[in-house]
Design an enzyme around this catalytic site. Structure first.
Site, PDB file in Angstrom:
ATOM      1  N   LYS A 252       0.866  -1.129  -0.100  1.00 51.60           N
ATOM      2  CA  LYS A 252      -0.055   0.104  -0.049  1.00 51.60           C
ATOM      3  C   LYS A 252       0.854   1.385   0.216  1.00 51.60           C
ATOM      4  O   LYS A 252       0.506   2.378   0.194  1.00 51.60           O
ATOM      5  CB  LYS A 252      -1.053   0.100   1.204  1.00 51.60           C
ATOM      6  CG  LYS A 252      -1.680  -1.343   1.164  1.00 51.60           C
ATOM      7  CD  LYS A 252      -2.676  -1.566   2.400  1.00 51.60           C
ATOM      8  CE  LYS A 252      -3.449  -2.863   2.197  1.00 51.60           C
ATOM      9  NZ  LYS A 252      -4.056  -3.252   3.314  1.00 51.60           N
ATOM     10  N   ARG A 253       2.112   1.066  -0.320  1.00 52.26           N
ATOM     11  CA  ARG A 253       2.940   2.214  -0.185  1.00 52.26           C
ATOM     12  C   ARG A 253       3.222   2.964  -1.587  1.00 52.26           C
ATOM     13  O   ARG A 253       4.053   3.773  -1.554  1.00 52.26           O
ATOM     14  CB  ARG A 253       4.348   1.776   0.393  1.00 52.26           C
ATOM     15  CG  ARG A 253       4.131   1.525   2.087  1.00 52.26           C
ATOM     16  CD  ARG A 253       5.396   1.148   2.546  1.00 52.26           C
ATOM     17  NE  ARG A 253       6.090   0.005   1.935  1.00 52.26           N
ATOM     18  CZ  ARG A 253       7.291  -0.182   2.256  1.00 52.26           C
ATOM     19  NH1 ARG A 253       8.035   0.519   3.120  1.00 52.26           N
ATOM     20  NH2 ARG A 253       7.859  -1.104   1.693  1.00 52.26           N
TER      21      ARG A 253
END
Length: 490
Positions: A252-253
RNA sequence: GCCCCCAUCGUCUAGUGGCCCAGGACGUGGCCCUCUCAAGGCCAAAACCGGGGUUCGAGUCCCCGUGGGGGCACCA
């Protein structure tokens, strides 16, 4: 058919969740069933108060509206698990009474210690049954005396459990590999394993579509259904999304960084970057599902009509953002002009440009096939709304030309345009091409110089059409400005 | 370490024993078109993870490897 999307509000809403929601929605629409939104917020530690909001606006943006949910109500509410604690307690007690669950008084510290030792011995970390065989009467007394406790599932020691996944068939495991999972936490709230099963049953869910991260505990879920004597829903475990590299679960980065090609995994970021919900839906629908060997463009109505569980693919899928770009381009080109105008308008506004709809509506047809996202429109056509342009002196020099050549070409172009009675496309283009011929340069060279002079950009919408929008006077003014800049370089 | 799942071009995928010297799409390369950039058209390179079976015949069924992924919390 009753289906549900049951996210936990612990963070931002990403494309993995969107796909699960989409498939559920499609099934409900296709069968005239109900799509239920349930918020699984039994984890107060990770609870994020903004998450439910983001989730709702993401789903709405994608057009995935639900029939029953926390905001809408419905016959089986409440739809927020934190508001259903008493319901879960009732079902925990049923299990306790049946002897299929038991009180456990072990402290978190003791559990950590046990787990640590097992790991050191390279044994699977599992509960050591310390409280499993406590007498129910003694246990109840300790509970009444106020001792802190949890409730655990009394997993059978022998035998096997078979769980049937629609895509994978029967999955059989030895019960001995299963743990005595905690069902009720010491704070009185249940964990997923209990809450979701109780809710799915009470809410009459017929098909459970969820992520494949639930596969390892799938047999436990079946055991819980069996413990209550309930009929199981049809289980479908969706494949996971992998990073674009194919290495590892989608992280999710990912930041929005057009230069590196990286995009955000968050739905709202995709919206903000100028992707169309139609494209996003089409894109995620095709990651893990296909219709045939050649059809790739599906409107929502077509997805509803053609989606089928049987064509789901159980293997993990790496996300491919360039394919998203491709879909977005297709959907942008398929839009009606006024629709596109209205969609790109906010992007000009948030870029701080003094945009007006009338002018923008003249620009839209020039850029429609040149943009991949709505945000691209600002990059390519933002200059239309700037009072002035500041062409790069170097770029003003035409291809295979000197500064003097370029200055002369620009000056003559200015004269030719000025002498035109009107400013029609055809007349302007024809006269400029004639000029290029006379000067023994290619039309492309002349257009190149003028493009930088007039738009300030190396890449722009078609020059002649752009000139129309800018207007004859301003065009002449900008060319004069360019001549001056070029003269300084001679 | 243990358990579970998965396995076709770089990526998403079609393929349910013969229709496959494996089809489509993205991306990549080339050509055409062209005022830039796109869009569009044409072409090209590019895959059945390995080994054993089963079968007249296997990408397709079975087994074993290998690889990848997921899980092993008083998180979901």
């Amino acid at each position: 058919m009753r289906v549900r999307f049951a996210p936990s509000p612990t963070g931002r809403f990403h494309i993995g969740g969107a796909r699960t929601a989409l498939y559920n929605y499609l099934l409900a629409q296709q069968t005239g069933g109900q799509f239920i939104l349930r918020i699984e917020d039994t984890d107060r530690k990770r609870f994020d108060p903004s998450a439910e909001q983001e989730l709702a606006s993401s789903l709405r943006w994608l057009g995935l509206d639900w029939d029953e949910g926390p905001d809408k109500g419905g016959p089986y509410g409440p739809y927020r698990q934190s508001e259903r604690a008493d319901i879960y307690l009732k079902y925990i007690n049923i299990l306790l009474e049946k002897g299929l669950a038991y009180y456990c008084f072990c402290s978190p510290e003791r559990l950590a210690r046990v787990r640590h030792q097992q790991q050191k011995l390279k044994k699977p970390p599992r509960y050591d049954d310390h409280c499993r065989d406590l007498s129910p009467i003694d246990a109840k007394e300790r509970v009444n005396a106020g001792e802190s406790y949890v409730v655990r599932f009394k997993t059978p020691k022998q035998g096997k459990t078979t769980a049937v996944d629609l895509l994978r068939g029967p999955i059989t495991v030895d019960n001995s590999t299963l743990d005595d999972y905690i069902l009720l936490k010491s704070n009185g709230l249940p964990v997923y394993h209990l809450a979701a099963m109780v809710d799915d049953h009470l809410m009459k869910i017929t098909h459970v579509l969820r992520g494949s991260e639930w596969l390892p505990t799938f047999p436990l879920h079946v055991l819980i259904y069996q413990a209550f004597g309930w009929e199981q829903p049809t289980w479908v475990h969706l494949s996971v999304f992998l990073n674009p590299s194919g290495k590892g679960k989608l992280s999710k980065r990912f930041a929005i960084d057009p230069k590196s090609g990286a995009r955000s995994v968050y739905v709202l970021d995709l919206k903000q970057t100028g992707y169309l919900p139609e494209a996003v839906n089409n894109w995620i629908a095709l990651m893990g599902w296909s219709y045939d060997d050649h059809t790739e463009i599906f409107s929502m109505d077509e997805l509803i009509e053609k989606f089928s569980l049987e064509k789901l693919n159980p293997s993990p899928a790496a996300v491919n953002y360039s394919k998203l770009d491709h879909f977005d381009g297709i959907y942008i080109r398929s839009l009606q002009l006024d629709d596109l105008t209205h969609r790109i308008l906010p992007f000009f506004k948030s870029a701080g440009l003094p945009v007006d709809e009338t002018t923008l509506s003249r620009i839209t047809p020039l850029i429609q096939e040149r943009i991949r996202t709505l945000e691209d429109a600002v990059e390519i056509a933002g200059f239309f709304f700037n009072e002035t342009v500041e062409p790069d002196p170097e770029q003003l020099i035409g291809k295979n030309m000197t500064a003097a050549d370029s200055a002369q070409a620009a000056r003559q172009a200015s004269e030719v345009i000025a002498s035109l009675p009107g400013f029609e496309n055809d007349a302007v283009e024809k006269s400029l091409r004639n000029l290029a011929d006379e000067m023994k340069i290619k039309a492309g060279q002349l257009f190149g110089v003028l493009r930088i002079a007039i738009t300030g950009q190396r890449v722009s919408p078609p020059l002649i059409e752009s000139m129309q929008i800018i207007g004859k006077d301003e065009v002449l003014h900008r060319i004069e400005q360019a001549v001056a800049i070029l003269n300084r370089q001679i």
